[in-house]
Scaffold this active site. Structure first.
Site, short mmCIF file in Angstrom:
data_model
loop_
_atom_site.label_atom_id
_atom_site.label_comp_id
_atom_site.label_asym_id
_atom_site.label_seq_id
_atom_site.Cartn_x
_atom_site.Cartn_y
_atom_site.Cartn_z
N SER A 187 1.69 -10.31 -1.14
CA SER A 187 2.83 -9.24 -1.48
C SER A 187 3.72 -10.94 -2.41
CB SER A 187 3.86 -8.30 -0.97
OG SER A 187 4.44 -7.60 -0.87
N LYS B 264 -0.18 -8.62 -5.37
CA LYS B 264 1.30 -7.53 -5.88
C LYS B 264 2.17 -8.52 -6.20
CE LYS B 264 4.36 -4.55 -2.40
NZ LYS B 264 4.18 -4.03 -0.98
N LYS C 83 6.44 -7.86 -6.77
CA LYS C 83 7.63 -7.06 -6.92
C LYS C 83 8.48 -7.36 -7.65
CE LYS C 83 7.79 -6.66 -2.23
NZ LYS C 83 7.89 -4.66 -1.59
N ASP D 228 5.47 -3.51 -6.80
CA ASP D 228 6.78 -2.99 -6.39
C ASP D 228 7.42 -2.84 -6.35
OD1 ASP D 228 6.91 -1.52 -3.78
OD2 ASP D 228 6.43 -2.40 -2.32
N GLU E 293 3.47 0.91 -7.33
CA GLU E 293 4.39 1.28 -6.08
C GLU E 293 5.99 1.51 -6.23
OE1 GLU E 293 2.98 -1.72 -3.45
OE2 GLU E 293 4.66 -0.69 -1.62
N LYS F 262 2.60 2.34 5.97
CA LYS F 262 2.83 1.43 6.93
C LYS F 262 2.90 1.90 8.36
CE LYS F 262 5.83 -0.61 3.53
NZ LYS F 262 6.53 -1.78 2.67
N GLY G 109 3.08 -3.37 4.73
CA GLY G 109 3.60 -4.39 5.93
C GLY G 109 5.06 -4.54 5.36
O1 OSB Z 1 8.13 -2.89 -0.19
O2 OSB Z 1 5.85 -3.02 0.86
C1 OSB Z 1 6.56 -3.16 0.52
C2 OSB Z 1 8.34 -5.79 2.95
C3 OSB Z 1 9.39 -5.96 3.66
C4 OSB Z 1 9.93 -4.33 3.24
C5 OSB Z 1 9.19 -3.65 2.46
C6 OSB Z 1 7.90 -4.23 1.52
C7 OSB Z 1 7.68 -5.59 2.09
C8 OSB Z 1 6.85 -6.19 1.44
C9 OSB Z 1 6.01 -7.59 2.29
O3 OSB Z 1 5.68 -5.80 -0.03
C10 OSB Z 1 4.24 -6.85 2.66
C11 OSB Z 1 4.27 -7.39 3.83
O4 OSB Z 1 3.41 -8.52 3.37
O5 OSB Z 1 4.27 -7.26 5.16
MG MG Z 2 6.66 -1.69 -0.85
#
Ligand code: OSB
Ligand code: MG
Length: 374
Positions: A137, A163, A165, A190, A215, A264, A292
Site C-alpha cells: 500500500s 495499491k 491511495k 484506496d 477501496e 482488518k 493492515g
Molecule cells: O485504508 O487500508 C487502509 C494504513 C492505515 C490506515 C488505513 C489503511 C492503511 C493502509 C496500509 O492502507 C496498510 C498496511 O500496509 O498496513
Molecule cells: Mg483502506
C-alpha cells in the site's frame, strides 16, 4: 485459561517514511501492545492498531486506555477465567463499540490459547494455506516521478500487487501514468472515504484502467450509497472502513454495496469475528483479503494468521517489517520466504518472539493490571 496480569504498552515507532492518506499523514505510528500472563505461566501478545488521532477510526490510544481502565479490566477482575478466546468479546459486550481496543486483548488471548495447545495460531484458526501473498500500500505521493520510482522499487521487491491511495484531484492522473509506465500490473486504489456520489464521473473514468478494485470510495459510515455507486461502475468496490462486523458484511451483501471486502481483524473486533466473516464469505463466495494499519511485528502476526483462511482470494496488505520500520519489535522480523510470499511460523502461537528491551525502548507509557493473586 485464567488471566493473572494484563499489561498495556503505549508504543510509538517512527515510520521509515511518512504515510499519507486522504485523511492525514502519519509520521510516528502509535499503538497499544497487550501482554497477557496466565496463571499457568504462559504469555500472550496482542496489538490494538489505534492511532493518536481519530482519523482512520474514531478509536485512539486514549479511548483504548480509558475503556480498559474503566470497564474491561473491572469486568475481567470479577472473573478472570475464560475457556476459549471466543468467549471474550461476549464477556465485554455490555461495552458497545471500541472494537479495535477489544481486539488488542482478544489477539493476546488467541496467542495464549494457541501456546497452551502448543499449536501455531493459524492452525488453531483453521487456516487452509501456509503461504500468503503480499501486496503493498503506497500513500498519496504528490510527486509523480517519486511515485513511479516507489512502484518500481516494490515491483522489484516482488510485491504481488500495488495499491495507491487516492484523493480528489489525485486519482485519474496517477492511475493513467502508472498504466502507461508499468502496463498491466495488478493495481488497485484506496480512497479512504474521500469521495461522494457527486464524484461518479471520476469512478466511471477509473473504470477504463482495469483496476482490481476501488477501496472505500464513499463515507466510512455508508453502505447504501456504495450500492448505488457499484451499480453505476464496472470496477469492483472493496469496502474497508464501512465494515465493522458481520452485520455490516450481511447488510452490504444484500444491498450490493461491495464485491470484495478488506477484512482488518482489529477493525472487526478480533479473530473470532474474522472467523465468522470468513465463514459467511465462504458460503456466499465473497472474496476477501486482509488489510493492515501499519502494524508492528506483533499485529502483523495476526494478519498473517488471518490471511491463511479459506476466503482470502487477493494479495493482502501485509508487507515485510522493513516496509515500515527500521527495526521491528519481534524476532524474526517479517520477511519474504519466497518472492512476495510470507509464511506463518510453525511454532506455538504467533511464532515470533517479542524483543523486550526494544518494546520498552519504544514504550511511552506502561499500564499494568493484576487481575488475580493467589
Ligand atoms: O485504508 O487500508 C487502509 C494504513 C492505515 C490506515 C488505513 C489503511 C492503511 C493502509 C496500509 O492502507 C496498510 C498496511 O500496509 O498496513
Ligand atoms: Mg483502506
Amino acid at each position: 485459561m485464567e488471566i493473572e496480569r494484563i499489561v498495556l504498552y503505549h508504543v510509538v515507532m517512527k515510520l521509515r517514511e511518512d504515510f499519507e492518506t486522504s485523511f492525514g499523514k502519519t509520521v510516528d505510528r502509535h499503538c497499544i501492545v497487550f501482554r497477557v500472563d496466565s496463571s499457568d505461566g504462559l504469555t500472550g501478545w496482542g496489538e490494538a492498531p489505534v492511532d493518536d488521532e481519530p482519523l482512520y477510526s474514531w478509536e485512539t490510544v486514549d479511548t483504548t486506555l480509558y475503556v480498559y481502565r474503566e470497564f474491561i479490566i473491572p469486568i475481567l477482575m470479577k472473573n478472570p477465567r475464560l475457556n476459549h478466546p471466543s468467549e471474550y468479546l461476549d464477556r465485554v459486550k455490555r461495552i458497545r463499540g471500541y472494537r479495535i481496543a477489544k481486539a488488542g486483548l482478544e489477539f493476546a488471548l488467541w496467542d495464549l490459547y494457541s501456546k497452551q495447545l502448543k499449536q501455531p495460531l493459524y492452525k488453531v484458526l483453521g487456516g487452509v494455506k501456509n503461504e500468503i501473498e503480499s501486496g503493498v500500500s503506497i500513500g498519496v505521493i504528490g510527486d509523480m516521478n517519486r511515485l513511479l520510482r516507489l512502484i518500481g522499487y516494490y515491483l522489484e521487491h516482488n510485491y504481488k500487487r500495488i495499491k495507491i491511495k487516492i484523493a480528489p484531484s489525485w486519482d485519474i492522473e496517477p492511475v493513467k501514468i502508472i498504466r502507461r509506465e508499468y502496463g498491466d500490473i495488478p493495481l488497485q486504489v484506496d480512497a479512504n472515504a474521500a469521495y461522494t456520489l457527486e464524484h461518479v464521473s471520476v469512478f466511471k473514468e477509473l473504470d477504463r484502467y482495469g483496476l482490481l478494485m476501488i477501496e472505500q470510495p464513499l463515507s466510512y459510515e455508508d453502505l447504501y450509497e456504495h450500492s448505488i455507486l457499484q451499480d453505476m461502475i464496472k470496477t469492483p468496490i472493496c469496502l474497508d472502513e464501512s465494515i465493522k462486523n458481520l452485520y455490516d458484511v450481511k447488510a452490504g451483501y444484500k444491498l450490493g454495496s461491495y464485491r470484495v471486502i478488506n477484512v482488518k481483524p482489529a477493525r472487526v473486533g478480533g479473530l473470532t469475528e474474522t472467523l465468522k466473516i470468513n465463514e459467511f464469505a465462504e458460503k456466499n463466495s465473497i472474496p476477501i483479503w486482509i488489510g493492515g494499519m501499519l502494524e508492528t511485528g506483533i499485529g502483523r502476526a495476526f494478519q498473517v494468521a488471518a490471511a491463511t483462511l479459506s476466503s482470502i482470494k487477493y494479495p493482502n496488505d501485509i508487507s515485510e517489517s522493513t516496509r515500515y520500520y527500521e527495526e521491528d519489535i519481534v524476532e524474526p522480523p517479517w520477511c519474504f520466504t519466497k518472492p512476495g510470499i510470507l509464511k506463518p511460523l510453525e511454532k506455538p502461537g504467533i511464532g515470533v518472539e517479542v524483543v523486550y528491551d526494544r518494546l520498552l525502548r519504544y514504550s511511552r507509557k506502561i499500564y499494568e493490571y493484576t487481575l488475580h493473586t493467589r
